[in-house]
Design a protein around this motif. Structure first.
Motif, short mmCIF file in Angstrom:
data_model
loop_
_atom_site.label_atom_id
_atom_site.label_comp_id
_atom_site.label_asym_id
_atom_site.label_seq_id
_atom_site.Cartn_x
_atom_site.Cartn_y
_atom_site.Cartn_z
N ASP A 1 -43.07 -24.40 65.00
CA ASP A 1 -43.52 -23.01 65.08
C ASP A 1 -43.56 -22.52 66.53
O ASP A 1 -43.49 -21.31 66.77
N ALA B 1 -46.93 -19.21 57.31
CA ALA B 1 -47.85 -18.28 57.96
C ALA B 1 -49.17 -18.20 57.20
O ALA B 1 -50.25 -18.21 57.80
N HIS C 1 -51.37 -20.61 59.50
CA HIS C 1 -51.73 -19.63 60.54
C HIS C 1 -52.75 -18.62 60.01
O HIS C 1 -52.77 -17.47 60.45
N CYS D 1 -45.83 -16.12 64.60
CA CYS D 1 -46.06 -14.91 63.83
C CYS D 1 -45.39 -13.69 64.46
O CYS D 1 -44.88 -12.81 63.76
N PHE E 1 -44.98 -11.50 61.25
CA PHE E 1 -46.13 -11.63 60.36
C PHE E 1 -47.35 -11.03 61.06
O PHE E 1 -47.99 -11.65 61.90
N CYS F 1 -51.24 -12.52 61.52
CA CYS F 1 -51.64 -13.55 62.49
C CYS F 1 -51.08 -13.26 63.88
O CYS F 1 -50.97 -14.16 64.71
N SER F 2 -50.71 -11.99 64.14
CA SER F 2 -50.19 -11.57 65.43
C SER F 2 -51.26 -10.80 66.19
O SER F 2 -52.26 -10.37 65.61
#
Length: 513
Positions: free
Chosen positions: A416, A483, A487, A501, A506, A509-510
């Motif tokens: 990741d 994700a 995450h 992310c 995504f 989770c950003s």
């Protein structure tokens, strides 16, 4: 047996004999033992140096990055690790010679020999996150003991203890247990030095701050792995507690623990120093015992506290019982040596009747497996694995990073941080598997899939060749599930960055979620 047989001179000879034998044994093991999955996984951290990694803080990656400048051979990569317990044994002797009366010097040398003879001492040759952890923990504890026994120059020693503790924290999180042990000792038995834990914390703070900064800008990957993802489903479990107690007795050895606990502090030895050492090794083991009621405690978690235990035992025991403990410890090591020698050097045919034969072949013949995978690799294809362990071992011999294809587990999250699956869109991919694949599992992500079977030493291995990788389908299923599962960052943690992310869009989770 005459007391003269336990003279300082004879005991010194015993120590240096044990030192030489165990060092040679460790060199042989480091040179001959196959590269393991965890070592290969951490090796990639050295290939891609960073301020932190998916599972743990960065110290082992930095160590491997430095050792790679010498050679990629396992002996070079393991050189620091194999020297570590020899270095610690010297520290055990040095500390005991400082703390014991001159007429009990023999106990110092024999305690060092006992530490060297412990199986987990001479077996400690594989590179793990515990390598730098134990190194810096021991340095920190050595400095703390120097501070505790110093009347006039304690401040510099406490400061060094804090700096080394911070570096240990950059190796593995539970180094913090040693810091808590310092605080328990000072607040409980050295109240006139109430300031020492705060000084230690201040000197450790830069390392802690570096790790926090990395996590905040990388989706709290260390926190998600160590606190949440790897502990899902944990619950009260008396069995794991029992296993931990048995493991702790095994590590400390019942004979050394029993004799040390039964003995009284000898004349000329400070009761306060004996109590200091007891707190430093016993407090973390009690904390681990509490944690073991809910999760499995790894044997390697306790290793960093064993030297403190040996010094404590050396303070309490005369040369005669230590010599007996050494004999029992050597006897304990013999079966370990036979098993390890069989794994490292016995012909593979010895393992054929056992169920683990296929894994033994993979461990010993990873290079041949990689050659078979490379032999007819489609033009432009990328080699991948299904889980992090085989992927890492393949990567070490393939000399290229091998990503994990699919969801994997919480251990596979280093991908990741560094892999961008968008770059594989439309390209061919070859995925290695231990077992015969179900092509239906791969079909949604490729225009066409087919399987490949090959044998190494009579064991069948498999690969799936997929042409025309469909990135969007992979994104909407596999990456999206990763994700959600790995995450799912708690709302109370501020996300200043999350490469995974952000890369794949995504938003949950950003940053700015």
């Amino acid at each position: 047996m005459r007391a003269s047989e336990f003279s300082a001179h004879a005991s010194r000879q015993i120590f240096w004999g044990a030192f030489a034998i165990t060092l040679l044994l460790k060199i042989a093991l480091a040179a001959g033992f196959p590269m393991t999955g965890d070592e290969a996984f951490f090796y990639q951290w050295g290939v891609f140096p960073a301020w932190g990694y998916s599972d743990h803080p960065p110290m082992v990656g930095w160590l491997i990055a430095a050792l790679r400048q010498i050679s990629d051979h396992p002996l070079a990569l393991r050189s620091f690790t194999l020297l570590l317990t020899s270095f610690i044994a010297l520290g055990v002797v040095d500390m005991l010679r400082r703390l014991l009366p001159e007429d009990r010097e023999a106990s110092a040398w024999l305690a060092g020999a006992v530490y060297l003879a412990m199986p987990w001492s001479w077996l400690f040759v594989l590179v793990t996150t515990d390598t730098p952890l134990i190194f810096f923990m021991v340095l920190s504890a050595w400095c703390y003991l120097r501070a505790d026994t110093s009347k006039q120059r304690s401040v510099p020693w406490y400061a060094l203890a804090g700096a080394f503790l911070g570096l240990a924290f950059l190796s593995k999180y539970f180094a913090a247990l040693l810091g808590f042990a310092y605080a328990v000792h000072c607040f409980g038995w050295r109240r006139e030095r109430w300031w020492a834990p705060f000084l230690i914390f201040v000197l450790a703070l830069p390392s802690i701050g570096l790790n926090v900064a990395f996590n905040a800008t990388h989706g709290w990957s260390n926190v998600m792995f160590n606190v949440f993802n790897r502990n899902e489903g944990s619950s009260w479990n008396l069995e794991t507690f029992g296993v931990y107690i048995a493991m702790a007795l095994y590590l400390l050895t019942p004979w050394l623990l029993w004799r040390g606990a039964a003995a009284r502090v000898a004349p000329g030895v400070s009761l306060r120093t004996s109590r200091t050492l007891a707190v430093l090794w016993l407090f973390p083991l009690i904390v681990f015992a509490v944690l073991s009621t809910r999760r499995t405690i790894g044997l390697h978690w306790v290793l960093g506290f064993v030297p403190l235990f040996v010094v404590w035992a050396g303070l309490r025991l005369d040369a005669r019982p230590l010599r007996r403990c050494l004999g029992w410890t050597v006897a304990l090591s013999v079966p370990h040596l036979l098993v390890v020698a069989a794994v490292a050097w016995a012909p593979l045919s010895w393992w054929q009747p056992f169920k683990i034969y296929d894994r033994a072949v993979f461990l010993r013949e990873t290079g041949a497996i990689v050659k078979a995978l490379e032999q007819d690799l489609p033009a432009g294809a990328t080699l991948m694995g299904r889980t992090y362990n085989p992927a890492a071992m393949l990567a070490y011999h393939h000399r290229q990073y091998v990503p994990v294809f699919g969801l994997g587990k919480h251990h596979a999250r280093q991908d990741d941080q560094i892999i961008d699956f968008r770059r594989y869109d439309g390209q061919p991919i070859r995925v290695f598997l231990y077992d015969e694949p179900n092509l239906a599992d791969f079909a949604p992500y490729f225009n066409e899939v087919r399987s490949k079977r090959f044998e190494v030493d009579g064991v069948a291995f498999f690969a799936v060749d997929g042409s025309g990788f469909k990135y969007q389908a992979f994104h909407d299923t596999v990456l999206a599930e990763a994700a959600r599962e790995f995450h799912d960052i708690p709302r109370w943690l501020p996300v200043l960055g999350n490469p995974f992310c952000e890369r794949y869009g995504f938003a949950a989770c950003s940053p700015g979620r």
